[in-house]
Motif scaffolding. Structure first.
Motif, PDB file in Angstrom:
ATOM      1  N   ILE A 252       0.241   8.348   1.250  1.00  0.00           N
ATOM      2  CA  ILE A 252       1.482   7.780   0.691  1.00  0.00           C
ATOM      3  C   ILE A 252       2.320   8.910   0.115  1.00  0.00           C
ATOM      4  CG2 ILE A 252       2.359   6.397  -1.244  1.00  0.00           C
ATOM      5  CD1 ILE A 252       0.194   4.413  -0.788  1.00  0.00           C
ATOM      6  N   VAL A 253       3.629   8.861   0.351  1.00  0.00           N
ATOM      7  CA  VAL A 253       4.534   9.860  -0.230  1.00  0.00           C
ATOM      8  C   VAL A 253       5.829   9.167  -0.645  1.00  0.00           C
ATOM      9  CG1 VAL A 253       5.720  12.060   0.099  1.00  0.00           C
ATOM     10  CG2 VAL A 253       3.728  11.550   1.475  1.00  0.00           C
ATOM     11  N   SER A 254       6.333   9.518  -1.828  1.00  0.00           N
ATOM     12  CA  SER A 254       7.629   8.979  -2.251  1.00  0.00           C
ATOM     13  C   SER A 254       8.711  10.029  -2.021  1.00  0.00           C
ATOM     14  CB  SER A 254       7.575   8.603  -3.729  1.00  0.00           C
ATOM     15  OG  SER A 254       6.887   7.380  -3.881  1.00  0.00           O
ATOM     16  N   HIS A 255       9.933   9.549  -1.814  1.00  0.00           N
ATOM     17  CA  HIS A 255      11.055  10.470  -1.577  1.00  0.00           C
ATOM     18  C   HIS A 255      12.209  10.113  -2.505  1.00  0.00           C
ATOM     19  CE1 HIS A 255       9.427  12.491   1.934  1.00  0.00           C
ATOM     20  NE2 HIS A 255       8.813  11.348   2.137  1.00  0.00           N
ATOM     21  N   GLY A 256      12.675  11.140  -3.215  1.00  0.00           N
ATOM     22  CA  GLY A 256      13.733  10.940  -4.208  1.00  0.00           C
ATOM     23  C   GLY A 256      15.015  10.363  -3.629  1.00  0.00           C
ATOM     24  N   ALA A 257      15.251  10.530  -2.338  1.00  0.00           N
ATOM     25  CA  ALA A 257      16.472  10.019  -1.712  1.00  0.00           C
ATOM     26  C   ALA A 257      16.201   9.768  -0.226  1.00  0.00           C
ATOM     27  CB  ALA A 257      17.602  11.036  -1.867  1.00  0.00           C
ATOM     28  N   GLY A 258      17.071   8.959   0.389  1.00  0.00           N
ATOM     29  CA  GLY A 258      17.008   8.767   1.838  1.00  0.00           C
ATOM     30  C   GLY A 258      16.205   7.560   2.290  1.00  0.00           C
TER      31      GLY A 258
END
Ligand code: FRU
Length: 512
Positions: A252-258
């Motif tokens: 799992i990875v979170s992304h600050g934008a997009g």
């Protein structure tokens, strides 16, 4: 009911009529009442001030511990601490003292916690050990790029008091500006601690026999076709696919934008992990949630029965610091239990709500709502409810949740184009940030559905839509100027709705 304690002040303001000043007082009081009513009754919120990511999710001795990014001096982000709460059922949380404070190495950013059952670190058998990022604001200000490092701390009294390890940092910065959010887990096959850590635009894996000495194992990168923000808050774990018995690893990875519907969001990869390297043949991003407000989510360590329980922060960096609450800011999503489904290299996560949630539901007799099933109804406590039903004909329909001030939240299913369109552009207070309603509508592609079973959970300032037991999920914050009380479904007949149920959700507010 929850406005009752504010009633005397409101009455006083109404009595004092006549002058402009009084009108202003009245407006202010009304505004305060409305904004305080955004406090959820069964989602976790800090008692006061700013909160973001869930941290240190670990189960121990009958309790789910929830640490979280916390700034006790303001309702906007600032020098990060780890707040702390615990719960037996993931719903009723007991607030506990702040666990970790910033120190000379920096603020305490996101990370994880483990129970060191065999005392590998030498802090004590069964010590709770937190592994977190130090963010050094001084280094950052001075223009260094080495200002994020990893540190550890331990507690011998169930997370109440903590001692920072005097050998911190345990991983120094290799020259990467964004280098953070360690998720540590016990790798049962290798009988050792392992860590997933994000480094700007990829994940790194590490290993340690004792939580103090870490050795780098590998990197995981992904050829993205879309532009995504910095990688944050990773998690890595093994899951068994129920139908096939296959074992796969989920990263799992979170992304600050997009994210698909703007701002920050969380995606996952399903693949293989041989104890040192993660690989996937996935070609594109798969997202945990198609709403706007489920970020930085990770899963619990050490759960009974190996349940994979996930909690995310119910907000979005695009507008998080401007949401219209006064005393506290932001909540956690309802905890979800992950399941892995699929076969032949095509896998997907399902994220149903944890089964404990069923225990705080009280059925409302739908005959009282104007027919079973009712195509429209008015229910005063709609914003503390769960609405569930199946649509037995696969066709387009529209659901409208609204109040008597013409504020509305729409859920549109477009069968022909296999997508849901969700619109909160006229849902209530929206103009605290232009990003709150951009994009409108939010779009969730669903592929060819074989069934439609919907659960909608409303709690004061949020809606969670769970389609087909978690195959697709939408989490959204909303800030109506008065609670929604009206429900309507268009495009289907009564005989196309099955198993309609309305539940009032009982309060599960914190116990102190
Ligand atoms: C994610 C995040 C993390 C960081 C923390 C700081 O929301 O940006 O990467 O550790 O928040 O509060």
């Amino acid at each position: 009911m929850k406005y009752l304690n504010l009633l005397p002040s409101l009455l006083l303001a109404i009595l004092l009529t006549g002058c402009e000043k009084t009108n202003k007082v009245r407006e202010n009081i009304k505004e305060k009442i409305v904004r305080e009513s955004y406090r959820p009754t069964f989602h976790f919120t800090p008692q006061e001030k700013w909160m973001n990511d869930p941290n240190g999710l670990v189960y121990d001795k009958g309790y789910y511990h929830l640490f979280y990014q916390y700034y006790p001096d303001s309702t906007v982000w600032g020098p990060m601490h780890w707040g702390h709460a615990k719960s037996k059922d993931l719903l009723k949380w007991e607030h506990l003292p702040i666990a970790l404070y910033p120190d000379s190495l920096g603020y305490i950013f996101s990370g994880s916690a483990v129970i060191d059952k065999t005392n590998t670190a030498g802090f004590g058998e069964g010590a709770m050990v937190a592994i977190f990022t130090y963010h050094d604001p001084v280094g950052e200000k001075e223009g260094s790029i080495l200002f994020q490092t990893q540190g550890i701390a331990y507690s011998l009294d169930d997370g109440i008091t903590w001692t920072k390890y005097d050998g911190n940092p345990v991983i120094s910065n290799p020259g990467i500006r964004d280098f953070r959010d360690p998720k540590v887990f016990w790798n049962v096959d290798r009988e050792t601690w392992q860590m997933a850590l994000v480094a700007k635009d990829h994940v790194q894996f590490y290993e340690s026999p004792n939580l103090k000495d870490w050795e780098k194992l590998s990197d995981f990168r992904f050829e993205d076709t879309e532009e995504l923000g910095v990688w944050e808050c990773p998690d890595l774990f093994e899951m068994t696919v129920e139908e096939t018995g296959d074992n796969k690893w989920v990263l799992i990875v979170s992304h600050g934008a997009g994210a698909p519907n703007g701002g920050s969001g969380t995606r996952y990869f399903v693949g293989d992990y041989d104890g040192t390297t993660f690989s996937t043949n996935q070609k594109s991003s798969q997202w945990i949630d198609f709403g706007t407000d489920n970020y930085a989510g990770v899963t619990y360590n050490n759960t009974p029965d190996g349940r994979r329980i996930f909690i995310g922060w119910m907000s979005n960096w695009a507008y998080a610091i401007t949401t219209p609450t006064i005393k506290w800011r932001s909540a956690m999503i309802l905890p979800r239990e992950l399941e892995l489904v699929g076969s032949d290299g095509q896998y997907a996560l399902k994220t149903p709500l944890v089964k404990e949630f069923e225990d705080i539901l009280k059925t409302v007799n739908s005959e009282d709502l104007g027919g079973n099933p009712p195509l429209s109804f008015n229910y005063p406590e709609l914003q503390q409810s769960k609405i569930s039903f199946e649509i037995t004909t696969l066709k387009s329909f529209k659901i409208i949740l609204s109040n008597d001030s013409d504020e509305e939240y729409f859920i549109n299913y477009d069968h022909e184009n296999a997508k849901f369109l969700i619109d909160r552009s006229n849902s209530g207070l929206v103009n605290f940030s232009p990003k709150f309603t951009n994009p409108s509508p939010q779009i969730m592609p669903v592929g060819e559905l074989k069934e439609i079973q919907l659960d909608m959970v409303l709690d004061a300032s949020s809606i969670e839509i769970v389609l087909n037991n978690g195959s697709y999920v939408v989490t959204n914050q909303i800030f109506p100027s008065e609670p929604y009380t009206n429900f309507e479904i268009q495009g289907v007949d009564k005989n196309e709705i099955a198993n309609f149920r309305l539940h009032k959700v009982l309060k599960a507010v914190s116990t102190n």
